[in-house]
Design an enzyme around this catalytic site. Structure first.
Site, PDB file in Angstrom:
ATOM      1  N   LYS A 150      38.280  44.805  42.254  1.00 31.84           N
ATOM      2  CA  LYS A 150      39.388  44.013  41.709  1.00 31.84           C
ATOM      3  C   LYS A 150      40.636  44.864  41.835  1.00 31.84           C
ATOM      4  O   LYS A 150      40.675  45.998  41.366  1.00 31.84           O
ATOM      5  CB  LYS A 150      39.130  43.652  40.239  1.00 31.84           C
ATOM      6  CG  LYS A 150      40.184  42.701  39.666  1.00 31.84           C
ATOM      7  CD  LYS A 150      40.113  41.336  40.330  1.00 31.84           C
ATOM      8  CE  LYS A 150      41.181  40.387  39.786  1.00 31.84           C
ATOM      9  NZ  LYS A 150      41.098  39.051  40.366  1.00 31.84           N
ATOM     10  N   SER A 169      39.222  41.419  45.547  1.00 30.36           N
ATOM     11  CA  SER A 169      39.876  40.266  44.934  1.00 30.36           C
ATOM     12  C   SER A 169      41.121  40.746  44.205  1.00 30.36           C
ATOM     13  O   SER A 169      41.040  41.629  43.344  1.00 30.36           O
ATOM     14  CB  SER A 169      38.913  39.578  43.955  1.00 30.36           C
ATOM     15  OG  SER A 169      39.530  38.490  43.306  1.00 30.36           O
TER      16      SER A 169
END
Length: 371
Positions: free
Chosen positions: A166, A235
């Site tokens: 992330k 992401s």
């Protein structure tokens, strides 16, 4: 050698703030909050810069766990790796996947044969806006991957099958802050910054795992499409300014009843690669027993990307030219439908934007299943 028991639980959600499933499993004793190491989720936002369902979901989950762990939500978010991926286009079903790890007594004999699922997490330092998409993000991500591998007791890079990252993105405020210090950012576009951040993070994974012949350069990000990781999944989100790394692989230190394997899709319709990923954990997708496969699968994790040359196997696609719907949303829907059809379940984790995550236009696909 210390042993651990790793478990993975997939929980459907009715919305990004739905924590009822997690609460129920905690209250019934199925999940011990102290054992939670990471939570990955698919939320029904747009997956873009302004997708606040990711932050909403993280805050909701952290709040539930904070009250049960007796610590602040900030401490929860540092202790547990939260990776919320926005976008459940097509048949994709919103859900969260909870990863737990419980240490086993040294006296307990190992009851499983071979290597079993093990996970490790790590956080990078906070990045300055001007560092996103550049050398610092690549290097710091590589260091975090190595740290997470150590935590997971995975010594061989061949045993790493999926690395979820992330990472942050740029906002106009962050760009302005950098320029006020006389530092330029890799781009001024918030949307474009997502690709740079995902790409640099993926190259960091590739660097850590020895997938590159040489250390990547800053100018390689979003340019050298021949450089990629076969197991990276990045992401980007607005809710953080550091990278969160979750390494998934198999280790002899784990007594889990789960295993993980992976394959690499060469494009968005590569059904053979999905079948190969299923086969790597002993599952066969032959079109007749998909329901049974769905019962054994804990989850599938895949990356989706619109081919940058605008072609899929020689034929033109329009994903990159659609003003109404971004290409990442098209790609998630396409790959999500393919994976769900072969896996026999729509609760699969498909993330868009696969810059340097698999070959251009393709991406890694990993499967966690009961051995």
């Amino acid at each position: 050698m210390s042993l651990s028991s790793v478990d993975v639980i997939r929980i459907p959600t009715s919305g990004p703030g739905d924590t009822s499933g997690l609460i129920k499993l905690i209250e019934t004793g199925r999940i011990d909050p102290k054992s939670i190491l990471a939570i990955l989720g698919k939320t029904e936002g747009n997956g873009g810069v302004n997708d606040f369902t990711r932050e909403y979901s993280t805050v909701a989950l952290a709040g539930v766990l904070a009250s049960r762990l007796g610590i602040s939500t900030e401490e929860v978010e540092h202790r547990i790796a939260f990776v919320m991926s926005g976008g459940t286009e097509g048949v994709l079903s919103p859900h969260i996947t909870v990863f737990t790890r419980t240490p086993l007594p040294a006296s307990q004999a190992r009851r499983t044969e071979g290597k079993r699922l093990s996970i490790g997490i790590a956080h990078t330092r906070e990045f300055r806006p001007e560092e996103l998409g550049r050398r610092a993000q690549i290097a710091e991500t590589a260091a975090a991957v190595r740290k997470a591998m150590t935590e997971a007791a995975i010594s061989d890079v061949a045993d790493v099958h999926f690395v979820q990252v992330k990472c942050p993105l740029l906002t106009s405020e962050r760009v302005d802050a950098a320029e006020a210090r006389g530092a330029g950012t890799v781009t001024k576009s918030s949307y474009a910054s997502m690709g740079y951040s995902r790409g640099a993070s993926a190259l960091g994974v590739a660097l850590a795992l020895g997938e590159l012949a040489a250390e990547p350069r800053e100018e390689d990000v979003l340019r050298r499409w021949d450089l990629f990781s076969a197991v990276a999944s990045s992401s980007a989100g607005i809710e953080l300014m550091h990278n969160v790394v979750v390494v998934m692989g198999n280790s002899v230190s784990s007594s889990s009843d789960l295993v993980i394997g992976h394959a690499v899709m060469k494009d968005a319709i590569d059904a053979a690669a999905v079948r190969a990923a299923l086969g790597s954990v002993g599952l066969r997708a032959d079109g007749t027993s998909n329901a049974a496969i769905g019962e054994r699968i804990v989850n599938i994790f895949a990356k989706a990307e619109a081919a940058p040359d605008g072609l899929v196997r020689g034929l033109r696609h329009t994903m990159l030219n659609d003003t109404d719907i971004s290409s990442t949303r098209h790609a998630r829907a396409a790959v999500g439908g393919l994976v769900a059809g072969l896996a026999g379940t729509t609760a699969v984790y498909v993330s868009g934007g696969a810059e340097h995550q698999g070959p251009a236009g393709g991406g890694p696909v990993a499967v966690i299943a009961r051995a």
